[in-house]
Design an enzyme around this catalytic site. Structure first.
Site, PDB file in Angstrom:
ATOM      1  N   HIS A  20     -19.302  -6.543  -0.856  1.00 44.26           N
ATOM      2  CA  HIS A  20     -19.376  -6.810  -2.383  1.00 44.26           C
ATOM      3  C   HIS A  20     -19.589  -5.513  -3.170  1.00 44.26           C
ATOM      4  O   HIS A  20     -20.212  -5.685  -4.353  1.00 44.26           O
ATOM      5  CB  HIS A  20     -20.539  -7.945  -2.445  1.00 44.26           C
ATOM      6  N   SER A  79      -5.447  15.968 -15.457  1.00 41.89           N
ATOM      7  CA  SER A  79      -5.351  15.251 -16.930  1.00 41.89           C
ATOM      8  C   SER A  79      -4.604  16.408 -17.709  1.00 41.89           C
ATOM      9  O   SER A  79      -4.737  17.671 -17.575  1.00 41.89           O
ATOM     10  CB  SER A  79      -7.039  15.084 -17.344  1.00 41.89           C
ATOM     11  N   ASP A 135      43.812  -4.929  10.617  1.00 44.88           N
ATOM     12  CA  ASP A 135      44.496  -5.061  11.998  1.00 44.88           C
ATOM     13  C   ASP A 135      44.007  -4.145  12.961  1.00 44.88           C
ATOM     14  O   ASP A 135      43.995  -4.599  14.055  1.00 44.88           O
ATOM     15  CB  ASP A 135      46.056  -5.096  11.654  1.00 44.88           C
ATOM     16  N   GLY A 152      28.897  -9.692   1.522  1.00 40.93           N
ATOM     17  CA  GLY A 152      29.061  -8.172   1.818  1.00 40.93           C
ATOM     18  C   GLY A 152      30.552  -7.792   2.416  1.00 40.93           C
ATOM     19  O   GLY A 152      30.649  -6.867   2.680  1.00 40.93           O
ATOM     20  N   GLU A 174      -2.826   7.187  -5.265  1.00 40.67           N
ATOM     21  CA  GLU A 174      -2.347   6.045  -6.088  1.00 40.67           C
ATOM     22  C   GLU A 174      -0.964   5.947  -5.723  1.00 40.67           C
ATOM     23  O   GLU A 174      -0.481   4.824  -6.152  1.00 40.67           O
ATOM     24  CB  GLU A 174      -2.774   6.858  -7.494  1.00 40.67           C
ATOM     25  N   LYS A 199     -10.352  18.370 -14.401  1.00 45.59           N
ATOM     26  CA  LYS A 199     -10.056  16.944 -13.746  1.00 45.59           C
ATOM     27  C   LYS A 199      -9.419  16.929 -12.512  1.00 45.59           C
ATOM     28  O   LYS A 199      -8.289  17.139 -12.752  1.00 45.59           O
ATOM     29  CB  LYS A 199     -10.207  15.752 -14.653  1.00 45.59           C
ATOM     30  N   ILE A 200      -9.727  16.191 -11.300  1.00 41.83           N
ATOM     31  CA  ILE A 200      -9.046  15.941 -10.266  1.00 41.83           C
ATOM     32  C   ILE A 200      -8.811  14.590 -10.063  1.00 41.83           C
ATOM     33  O   ILE A 200     -10.022  13.928  -9.631  1.00 41.83           O
ATOM     34  CB  ILE A 200      -9.329  16.830  -8.984  1.00 41.83           C
ATOM     35  N   ASN A 201      -7.750  14.194  -9.916  1.00 37.18           N
ATOM     36  CA  ASN A 201      -7.491  12.657  -9.416  1.00 37.18           C
ATOM     37  C   ASN A 201      -6.917  12.306  -7.980  1.00 37.18           C
ATOM     38  O   ASN A 201      -6.325  13.489  -7.582  1.00 37.18           O
ATOM     39  CB  ASN A 201      -6.529  12.095 -10.440  1.00 37.18           C
TER      40      ASN A 201
END
Length: 467
Positions: free
Chosen positions: A188, A318, A132, A100, A331, A324-326
Protein backbone atom coordinates in the site's frame (compact mmCIF):
# COMPACT_ATOMS: atom_id res chain seq x y z
CA UNK A 1 0.66 7.85 -71.99
CA UNK A 2 3.66 9.38 -70.30
CA UNK A 3 6.99 7.60 -70.46
CA UNK A 4 6.76 7.45 -66.68
CA UNK A 5 3.84 5.02 -66.86
CA UNK A 6 2.89 1.78 -68.56
CA UNK A 7 -0.55 0.29 -69.18
CA UNK A 8 -1.55 -2.86 -67.32
CA UNK A 9 -4.87 -4.66 -67.50
CA UNK A 10 -7.02 -6.63 -65.11
CA UNK A 11 -10.62 -7.86 -65.27
CA UNK A 12 -11.94 -4.31 -64.85
CA UNK A 13 -9.89 -2.82 -67.67
CA UNK A 14 -6.75 -0.75 -68.14
CA UNK A 15 -4.75 1.05 -65.48
CA UNK A 16 -1.73 3.30 -65.70
CA UNK A 17 1.05 2.00 -63.48
CA UNK A 18 4.42 3.63 -62.79
CA UNK A 19 6.77 2.35 -65.47
CA UNK A 20 9.41 1.12 -63.04
CA UNK A 21 6.97 -0.56 -60.64
CA UNK A 22 6.74 -4.34 -60.35
CA UNK A 23 3.16 -4.08 -59.13
CA UNK A 24 0.28 -4.17 -61.58
CA UNK A 25 -3.27 -3.00 -62.18
CA UNK A 26 -4.93 -4.43 -59.07
CA UNK A 27 -2.30 -2.97 -56.78
CA UNK A 28 -2.61 0.39 -58.50
CA UNK A 29 -6.37 0.34 -58.01
CA UNK A 30 -5.81 -0.31 -54.31
CA UNK A 31 -3.32 2.55 -54.05
CA UNK A 32 -5.91 4.89 -55.54
CA UNK A 33 -8.87 3.45 -53.61
CA UNK A 34 -7.31 3.55 -50.14
CA UNK A 35 -5.50 6.86 -49.52
CA UNK A 36 -6.27 6.49 -45.83
CA UNK A 37 -3.32 6.30 -43.45
CA UNK A 38 -0.13 6.32 -45.51
CA UNK A 39 0.86 3.27 -43.47
CA UNK A 40 1.97 0.13 -45.27
CA UNK A 41 2.94 -3.36 -44.18
CA UNK A 42 6.50 -3.64 -42.90
CA UNK A 43 9.33 -6.10 -43.24
CA UNK A 44 7.90 -8.97 -41.21
CA UNK A 45 4.63 -9.19 -43.15
CA UNK A 46 6.17 -8.68 -46.58
CA UNK A 47 8.70 -11.39 -45.78
CA UNK A 48 5.83 -13.68 -44.74
CA UNK A 49 4.00 -13.06 -48.02
CA UNK A 50 7.16 -14.00 -49.91
CA UNK A 51 7.53 -17.17 -47.84
CA UNK A 52 3.92 -18.21 -48.50
CA UNK A 53 4.24 -17.62 -52.26
CA UNK A 54 7.52 -19.51 -52.40
CA UNK A 55 6.13 -22.46 -50.47
CA UNK A 56 3.02 -22.55 -52.64
CA UNK A 57 5.13 -22.61 -55.81
CA UNK A 58 7.31 -25.41 -54.43
CA UNK A 59 4.25 -27.46 -53.50
CA UNK A 60 2.67 -26.87 -56.91
CA UNK A 61 5.89 -27.99 -58.60
CA UNK A 62 5.98 -31.18 -56.54
CA UNK A 63 2.39 -31.87 -57.53
CA UNK A 64 3.03 -31.15 -61.22
CA UNK A 65 0.55 -28.29 -61.30
CA UNK A 66 2.79 -25.45 -62.55
CA UNK A 67 5.55 -25.72 -65.16
CA UNK A 68 9.05 -26.06 -63.76
CA UNK A 69 10.45 -23.16 -65.81
CA UNK A 70 7.79 -20.84 -64.40
CA UNK A 71 8.25 -22.11 -60.85
CA UNK A 72 12.00 -21.54 -60.99
CA UNK A 73 11.62 -17.82 -61.68
CA UNK A 74 8.77 -17.51 -59.19
CA UNK A 75 11.07 -18.97 -56.55
CA UNK A 76 13.83 -16.55 -57.42
CA UNK A 77 11.47 -13.57 -57.32
CA UNK A 78 9.93 -14.79 -54.05
CA UNK A 79 13.39 -15.16 -52.52
CA UNK A 80 14.05 -11.52 -53.39
CA UNK A 81 10.82 -10.52 -51.64
CA UNK A 82 11.77 -12.62 -48.62
CA UNK A 83 15.17 -10.92 -48.51
CA UNK A 84 13.63 -7.45 -48.55
CA UNK A 85 14.82 -6.43 -52.00
CA UNK A 86 11.37 -5.21 -53.06
CA UNK A 87 9.84 -3.72 -49.92
CA UNK A 88 9.26 -0.46 -51.79
CA UNK A 89 7.00 -2.35 -54.18
CA UNK A 90 4.30 -2.87 -51.53
CA UNK A 91 2.51 0.51 -51.45
CA UNK A 92 -1.00 -0.61 -50.40
CA UNK A 93 -2.44 1.07 -47.32
CA UNK A 94 -3.16 -1.04 -44.25
CA UNK A 95 -6.79 0.12 -44.35
CA UNK A 96 -8.01 -1.77 -47.39
CA UNK A 97 -10.36 -4.62 -48.16
CA UNK A 98 -10.76 -6.63 -44.96
CA UNK A 99 -9.61 -9.90 -46.54
CA UNK A 100 -6.29 -8.35 -47.53
CA UNK A 101 -6.96 -9.18 -51.20
CA UNK A 102 -5.12 -6.05 -52.30
CA UNK A 103 -1.98 -7.09 -50.45
CA UNK A 104 -2.21 -10.65 -51.75
CA UNK A 105 -2.53 -9.36 -55.32
CA UNK A 106 0.28 -6.90 -54.65
CA UNK A 107 2.53 -9.87 -53.82
CA UNK A 108 1.23 -11.86 -56.80
CA UNK A 109 1.88 -8.99 -59.21
CA UNK A 110 5.31 -8.09 -57.89
CA UNK A 111 6.49 -11.69 -58.00
CA UNK A 112 4.88 -12.34 -61.40
CA UNK A 113 6.36 -9.26 -63.02
CA UNK A 114 9.79 -9.82 -61.53
CA UNK A 115 9.62 -13.48 -62.61
CA UNK A 116 8.60 -12.45 -66.13
CA UNK A 117 11.61 -10.11 -66.18
CA UNK A 118 13.84 -13.00 -65.14
CA UNK A 119 12.52 -14.95 -68.13
CA UNK A 120 13.59 -12.10 -70.39
CA UNK A 121 10.05 -10.88 -70.92
CA UNK A 122 8.68 -7.38 -70.38
CA UNK A 123 7.18 -6.32 -67.08
CA UNK A 124 3.43 -6.45 -67.56
CA UNK A 125 3.61 -9.17 -70.21
CA UNK A 126 2.13 -11.76 -67.84
CA UNK A 127 4.55 -14.37 -69.13
CA UNK A 128 4.29 -15.38 -65.50
CA UNK A 129 0.69 -14.73 -64.50
CA UNK A 130 -0.12 -13.30 -61.07
CA UNK A 131 -3.29 -15.39 -60.70
CA UNK A 132 -2.71 -18.47 -62.85
CA UNK A 133 0.85 -19.10 -61.68
CA UNK A 134 1.84 -17.22 -58.52
CA UNK A 135 -1.59 -17.57 -56.88
CA UNK A 136 -2.31 -21.08 -58.19
CA UNK A 137 -4.31 -23.12 -55.68
CA UNK A 138 -4.70 -20.14 -53.36
CA UNK A 139 -7.13 -17.41 -52.35
CA UNK A 140 -6.53 -14.18 -50.53
CA UNK A 141 -8.79 -15.65 -47.87
CA UNK A 142 -6.25 -18.35 -46.99
CA UNK A 143 -3.02 -16.62 -48.05
CA UNK A 144 -3.43 -13.58 -45.79
CA UNK A 145 -4.25 -15.48 -42.57
CA UNK A 146 -1.34 -17.79 -43.35
CA UNK A 147 0.98 -14.83 -43.76
CA UNK A 148 -0.44 -13.38 -40.54
CA UNK A 149 0.50 -16.50 -38.58
CA UNK A 150 3.90 -16.83 -40.22
CA UNK A 151 4.75 -13.18 -39.56
CA UNK A 152 3.33 -13.26 -36.03
CA UNK A 153 5.11 -16.43 -34.94
CA UNK A 154 8.40 -15.39 -36.52
CA UNK A 155 8.14 -12.05 -34.71
CA UNK A 156 7.35 -13.75 -31.41
CA UNK A 157 10.11 -16.36 -31.69
CA UNK A 158 12.83 -14.31 -33.36
CA UNK A 159 12.21 -10.85 -31.91
CA UNK A 160 10.19 -10.94 -28.70
CA UNK A 161 11.55 -14.12 -27.14
CA UNK A 162 15.28 -13.23 -27.48
CA UNK A 163 14.63 -9.74 -26.14
CA UNK A 164 12.75 -11.11 -23.14
CA UNK A 165 15.55 -13.57 -22.48
CA UNK A 166 17.99 -10.64 -22.47
CA UNK A 167 15.80 -8.82 -19.96
CA UNK A 168 15.39 -11.94 -17.86
CA UNK A 169 19.16 -12.40 -17.64
CA UNK A 170 19.69 -8.76 -16.67
CA UNK A 171 17.12 -9.10 -13.88
CA UNK A 172 18.62 -12.42 -12.74
CA UNK A 173 22.06 -10.82 -12.48
CA UNK A 174 20.68 -8.05 -10.29
CA UNK A 175 18.77 -10.61 -8.23
CA UNK A 176 22.07 -12.24 -7.37
CA UNK A 177 24.01 -8.98 -7.00
CA UNK A 178 21.44 -7.50 -4.60
CA UNK A 179 20.87 -10.63 -2.51
CA UNK A 180 22.59 -9.17 0.55
CA UNK A 181 20.91 -5.76 0.39
CA UNK A 182 18.24 -5.73 3.11
CA UNK A 183 15.63 -3.03 2.68
CA UNK A 184 12.15 -2.07 3.77
CA UNK A 185 9.36 -3.90 2.04
CA UNK A 186 6.28 -1.85 1.16
CA UNK A 187 2.62 -2.67 0.79
CA UNK A 188 0.00 0.00 0.00
CA UNK A 189 3.09 2.23 -0.50
CA UNK A 190 3.59 2.06 3.28
CA UNK A 191 6.46 0.50 5.22
CA UNK A 192 6.17 -3.27 5.62
CA UNK A 193 8.50 -5.99 6.87
CA UNK A 194 12.05 -6.25 5.50
CA UNK A 195 12.91 -7.93 2.22
CA UNK A 196 16.12 -8.08 0.27
CA UNK A 197 16.44 -6.11 -2.91
CA UNK A 198 17.40 -9.42 -4.50
CA UNK A 199 14.07 -10.91 -3.45
CA UNK A 200 12.21 -8.07 -5.13
CA UNK A 201 14.24 -8.63 -8.29
CA UNK A 202 13.46 -12.35 -8.09
CA UNK A 203 9.82 -11.34 -8.46
CA UNK A 204 10.63 -9.27 -11.53
CA UNK A 205 12.68 -12.06 -13.04
CA UNK A 206 9.86 -14.54 -12.42
CA UNK A 207 7.38 -12.25 -14.17
CA UNK A 208 9.52 -12.46 -17.31
CA UNK A 209 10.00 -16.22 -16.86
CA UNK A 210 6.24 -16.63 -16.81
CA UNK A 211 5.93 -14.34 -19.81
CA UNK A 212 8.19 -16.65 -21.79
CA UNK A 213 6.02 -19.58 -20.68
CA UNK A 214 2.96 -17.73 -21.95
CA UNK A 215 4.61 -17.49 -25.36
CA UNK A 216 5.11 -21.26 -25.27
CA UNK A 217 1.42 -21.70 -24.55
CA UNK A 218 0.21 -19.75 -27.62
CA UNK A 219 2.84 -21.15 -29.99
CA UNK A 220 0.82 -24.17 -31.09
CA UNK A 221 -2.23 -22.25 -32.24
CA UNK A 222 -0.19 -19.69 -34.19
CA UNK A 223 1.61 -22.59 -35.89
CA UNK A 224 -1.62 -23.64 -37.62
CA UNK A 225 -1.88 -22.39 -41.21
CA UNK A 226 -5.03 -21.60 -43.17
CA UNK A 227 -3.36 -22.23 -46.54
CA UNK A 228 -5.33 -24.80 -48.54
CA UNK A 229 -8.78 -23.58 -47.56
CA UNK A 230 -9.00 -21.20 -50.55
CA UNK A 231 -12.18 -19.09 -50.60
CA UNK A 232 -14.29 -20.36 -47.71
CA UNK A 233 -12.37 -23.28 -46.21
CA UNK A 234 -13.50 -26.06 -48.54
CA UNK A 235 -10.25 -26.11 -50.50
CA UNK A 236 -11.87 -25.68 -53.92
CA UNK A 237 -9.26 -25.62 -56.74
CA UNK A 238 -6.54 -26.93 -54.42
CA UNK A 239 -4.83 -30.31 -54.59
CA UNK A 240 -5.52 -32.41 -51.44
CA UNK A 241 -1.78 -32.67 -50.71
CA UNK A 242 -1.09 -28.96 -51.26
CA UNK A 243 -1.68 -27.68 -47.67
CA UNK A 244 0.61 -30.21 -46.03
CA UNK A 245 3.39 -29.78 -48.59
CA UNK A 246 3.23 -25.99 -48.41
CA UNK A 247 3.35 -26.08 -44.60
CA UNK A 248 6.47 -28.25 -44.77
CA UNK A 249 8.16 -25.76 -47.09
CA UNK A 250 7.17 -22.84 -44.85
CA UNK A 251 8.65 -24.71 -41.89
CA UNK A 252 11.86 -25.30 -43.82
CA UNK A 253 12.13 -21.63 -44.78
CA UNK A 254 11.47 -20.25 -41.30
CA UNK A 255 12.97 -22.92 -39.06
CA UNK A 256 9.67 -23.00 -37.17
CA UNK A 257 7.39 -26.04 -37.25
CA UNK A 258 4.16 -24.95 -38.95
CA UNK A 259 1.30 -27.28 -39.88
CA UNK A 260 -2.01 -27.32 -41.70
CA UNK A 261 -4.90 -25.90 -39.68
CA UNK A 262 -7.03 -28.36 -37.77
CA UNK A 263 -10.11 -26.79 -39.35
CA UNK A 264 -9.90 -24.48 -42.35
CA UNK A 265 -13.30 -22.92 -41.69
CA UNK A 266 -12.17 -21.76 -38.26
CA UNK A 267 -8.81 -20.62 -39.60
CA UNK A 268 -10.38 -18.22 -42.11
CA UNK A 269 -13.58 -17.14 -40.41
CA UNK A 270 -12.04 -16.43 -36.99
CA UNK A 271 -8.75 -15.18 -35.65
CA UNK A 272 -8.90 -16.46 -32.08
CA UNK A 273 -5.24 -17.53 -32.20
CA UNK A 274 -4.14 -13.98 -32.98
CA UNK A 275 -6.25 -12.64 -30.11
CA UNK A 276 -4.92 -15.29 -27.73
CA UNK A 277 -1.31 -14.66 -28.70
CA UNK A 278 -1.66 -10.91 -28.47
CA UNK A 279 -3.16 -11.39 -25.04
CA UNK A 280 0.14 -12.97 -24.00
CA UNK A 281 1.95 -9.92 -25.38
CA UNK A 282 -0.37 -7.64 -23.42
CA UNK A 283 0.35 -9.50 -20.17
CA UNK A 284 4.10 -9.34 -20.83
CA UNK A 285 3.84 -5.61 -21.50
CA UNK A 286 2.00 -5.29 -18.19
CA UNK A 287 4.78 -7.17 -16.41
CA UNK A 288 7.39 -4.87 -17.88
CA UNK A 289 5.26 -1.86 -16.94
CA UNK A 290 5.07 -3.02 -13.33
CA UNK A 291 8.82 -3.57 -13.19
CA UNK A 292 9.52 -0.17 -14.74
CA UNK A 293 7.16 1.54 -12.30
CA UNK A 294 8.81 -0.15 -9.32
CA UNK A 295 12.30 0.76 -10.45
CA UNK A 296 11.24 4.37 -10.95
CA UNK A 297 9.91 4.45 -7.39
CA UNK A 298 12.98 2.76 -5.91
CA UNK A 299 15.22 5.27 -7.72
CA UNK A 300 13.07 8.26 -6.82
CA UNK A 301 14.89 11.20 -5.30
CA UNK A 302 17.82 11.03 -5.28
CA UNK A 303 17.63 12.85 -1.92
CA UNK A 304 13.93 13.34 -1.31
CA UNK A 305 12.54 10.04 -2.54
CA UNK A 306 13.10 6.39 -1.75
CA UNK A 307 16.60 6.45 -3.20
CA UNK A 308 17.26 2.76 -2.68
CA UNK A 309 18.78 2.26 -6.11
CA UNK A 310 20.84 4.54 -8.29
CA UNK A 311 19.61 4.79 -11.87
CA UNK A 312 21.86 5.23 -14.90
CA UNK A 313 22.51 8.71 -16.21
CA UNK A 314 21.17 8.07 -19.71
CA UNK A 315 20.60 11.72 -20.57
CA UNK A 316 19.94 15.12 -18.95
CA UNK A 317 16.45 15.08 -17.50
CA UNK A 318 15.40 18.68 -17.78
CA UNK A 319 15.77 21.68 -20.04
CA UNK A 320 15.51 24.01 -17.03
CA UNK A 321 16.77 22.10 -13.96
CA UNK A 322 20.52 21.47 -14.20
CA UNK A 323 21.76 18.11 -12.97
CA UNK A 324 18.33 16.47 -13.00
CA UNK A 325 18.33 12.84 -14.16
CA UNK A 326 15.06 11.10 -15.05
CA UNK A 327 14.27 7.40 -15.54
CA UNK A 328 13.73 7.95 -19.26
CA UNK A 329 14.15 4.35 -20.40
CA UNK A 330 11.69 3.09 -17.80
CA UNK A 331 9.23 5.76 -18.93
CA UNK A 332 9.57 4.54 -22.52
CA UNK A 333 8.66 1.05 -21.28
CA UNK A 334 5.57 2.53 -19.59
CA UNK A 335 4.53 4.10 -22.88
CA UNK A 336 5.07 0.88 -24.81
CA UNK A 337 2.70 -0.83 -22.38
CA UNK A 338 -0.04 1.67 -23.25
CA UNK A 339 0.53 1.15 -26.99
CA UNK A 340 0.34 -2.64 -26.61
CA UNK A 341 -2.85 -2.38 -24.56
CA UNK A 342 -4.35 -0.19 -27.30
CA UNK A 343 -3.27 -2.66 -29.96
CA UNK A 344 -4.78 -5.45 -27.89
CA UNK A 345 -8.15 -3.73 -27.98
CA UNK A 346 -7.94 -3.54 -31.77
CA UNK A 347 -6.78 -7.14 -32.16
CA UNK A 348 -9.39 -8.54 -29.81
CA UNK A 349 -12.23 -6.49 -31.25
CA UNK A 350 -11.24 -7.31 -34.81
CA UNK A 351 -10.69 -10.98 -34.09
CA UNK A 352 -14.20 -11.25 -32.68
CA UNK A 353 -15.84 -9.59 -35.68
CA UNK A 354 -15.76 -12.47 -38.15
CA UNK A 355 -18.93 -12.82 -40.22
CA UNK A 356 -20.01 -16.19 -41.56
CA UNK A 357 -17.10 -17.66 -43.54
CA UNK A 358 -14.54 -14.85 -43.32
CA UNK A 359 -13.08 -12.41 -40.83
CA UNK A 360 -12.71 -9.04 -42.55
CA UNK A 361 -10.23 -7.37 -40.22
CA UNK A 362 -7.13 -9.20 -41.34
CA UNK A 363 -4.88 -6.28 -42.36
CA UNK A 364 -5.35 -4.20 -39.21
CA UNK A 365 -5.09 -7.31 -37.02
CA UNK A 366 -1.78 -8.21 -38.62
CA UNK A 367 -0.41 -4.67 -38.49
CA UNK A 368 -1.25 -4.01 -34.85
CA UNK A 369 -0.03 -7.44 -33.74
CA UNK A 370 3.30 -6.88 -35.46
CA UNK A 371 3.54 -3.35 -34.10
CA UNK A 372 3.23 -4.80 -30.60
CA UNK A 373 5.94 -7.39 -31.19
CA UNK A 374 8.30 -4.76 -32.56
CA UNK A 375 7.93 -2.17 -29.80
CA UNK A 376 7.79 -4.82 -27.06
CA UNK A 377 10.96 -6.54 -28.27
CA UNK A 378 12.85 -3.27 -28.69
CA UNK A 379 11.67 -2.00 -25.31
CA UNK A 380 12.67 -5.20 -23.50
CA UNK A 381 16.16 -5.16 -24.96
CA UNK A 382 16.67 -1.45 -24.36
CA UNK A 383 15.30 -1.72 -20.81
CA UNK A 384 17.70 -4.58 -20.06
CA UNK A 385 20.82 -3.04 -21.54
CA UNK A 386 20.38 0.67 -20.86
CA UNK A 387 18.62 0.62 -17.50
CA UNK A 388 18.45 -2.64 -15.55
CA UNK A 389 22.05 -3.68 -16.20
CA UNK A 390 23.29 -0.28 -14.99
CA UNK A 391 21.37 -0.12 -11.72
CA UNK A 392 23.31 0.12 -8.44
CA UNK A 393 22.00 -0.42 -4.92
CA UNK A 394 22.47 2.09 -2.12
CA UNK A 395 22.92 -0.57 0.57
CA UNK A 396 23.78 1.88 3.35
CA UNK A 397 20.67 3.95 2.74
CA UNK A 398 18.55 0.80 2.63
CA UNK A 399 19.96 -0.33 5.99
CA UNK A 400 19.25 3.04 7.59
CA UNK A 401 15.66 2.97 6.38
CA UNK A 402 15.16 -0.56 7.71
CA UNK A 403 16.45 0.40 11.15
CA UNK A 404 13.98 3.28 11.32
CA UNK A 405 11.02 1.27 10.04
CA UNK A 406 7.99 0.83 12.28
CA UNK A 407 7.23 -2.43 10.48
CA UNK A 408 9.98 -4.17 12.47
CA UNK A 409 7.39 -4.42 15.21
CA UNK A 410 5.75 -7.22 13.24
CA UNK A 411 8.49 -9.58 14.42
CA UNK A 412 7.44 -8.89 18.03
CA UNK A 413 4.00 -10.44 17.58
CA UNK A 414 4.99 -14.07 18.40
CA UNK A 415 7.08 -12.91 21.38
CA UNK A 416 4.96 -10.32 23.17
CA UNK A 417 1.62 -10.33 21.34
CA UNK A 418 -0.02 -7.96 18.90
CA UNK A 419 -1.24 -5.39 21.46
CA UNK A 420 2.15 -4.86 23.11
CA UNK A 421 3.85 -4.81 19.70
CA UNK A 422 1.40 -2.09 18.57
CA UNK A 423 2.18 -0.14 21.76
CA UNK A 424 5.90 -0.34 20.97
CA UNK A 425 5.30 0.81 17.39
CA UNK A 426 3.16 3.79 18.43
CA UNK A 427 5.66 4.88 21.07
CA UNK A 428 8.53 4.62 18.62
CA UNK A 429 6.61 6.63 16.03
CA UNK A 430 5.53 9.35 18.43
CA UNK A 431 8.97 9.75 20.01
CA UNK A 432 11.05 9.36 16.84
CA UNK A 433 12.85 6.30 18.20
CA UNK A 434 13.54 2.79 16.92
CA UNK A 435 11.47 -0.29 17.64
CA UNK A 436 14.51 -1.91 19.21
CA UNK A 437 15.10 0.89 21.72
CA UNK A 438 11.49 1.04 22.83
CA UNK A 439 11.05 -2.74 23.13
CA UNK A 440 14.15 -2.99 25.36
CA UNK A 441 13.18 0.07 27.43
CA UNK A 442 9.75 -1.37 28.17
CA UNK A 443 11.34 -4.65 29.24
CA UNK A 444 9.69 -6.70 26.52
CA UNK A 445 13.06 -7.84 25.11
CA UNK A 446 16.57 -8.15 26.42
CA UNK A 447 19.34 -6.77 24.24
CA UNK A 448 20.29 -10.33 23.34
CA UNK A 449 16.70 -11.18 22.38
CA UNK A 450 16.45 -7.97 20.38
CA UNK A 451 19.53 -8.91 18.36
CA UNK A 452 17.76 -12.10 17.34
CA UNK A 453 14.11 -11.09 17.04
CA UNK A 454 14.77 -7.73 15.37
CA UNK A 455 17.49 -8.92 12.98
CA UNK A 456 16.30 -7.50 9.62
CA UNK A 457 18.17 -10.14 7.63
CA UNK A 458 16.43 -12.96 9.50
CA UNK A 459 13.10 -11.28 8.88
CA UNK A 460 13.56 -11.81 5.12
CA UNK A 461 13.26 -15.58 5.61
CA UNK A 462 10.32 -17.76 6.56
CA UNK A 463 10.09 -18.64 10.26
CA UNK A 464 9.37 -17.34 13.76
CA UNK A 465 12.25 -15.46 15.30
CA UNK A 466 13.30 -15.94 18.91
CA UNK A 467 12.30 -19.63 19.15
Amino acid sequence: MSDDFRTERDSLGEMQVPADAYWGAQTQRAVENFPISGEQFGRRFIRALGIVKKAAAEANLDLGLVDEEVVEVILQAADEVIAGEHDDQFPVDIFQTGSGTSSNMNANEVIANRASELLGEEIGSKAVHPNDHVNFGQSSNDVIPTAMHVAALEAVEKDVRPALETLREALAEKESEFDDVVKTGRTHLQDATPVTLGQEFSGYRTQIDKGLTRLDTVHGHLAELALGGTAVGTGLNTHPEFPGLAAEYISEETGIAFREADNHFEAQAAHDAMAEAHGALRVIAGSMNKIANDLRLLASGPRNGLGEIDQPENQPGSSIMPGKINPVVAEAVNQVHKRVVGNDATVNYGAGEGQLDLNLYKPVLAQDFLNSTRVLANAAETFAERFVAKLEADAAHCATQVEQSMALATALNPQIGYDKAAEVAKTAMNEGRTIRDVAIEKGYLTEEDADDVLDPRKMTRRGILGD
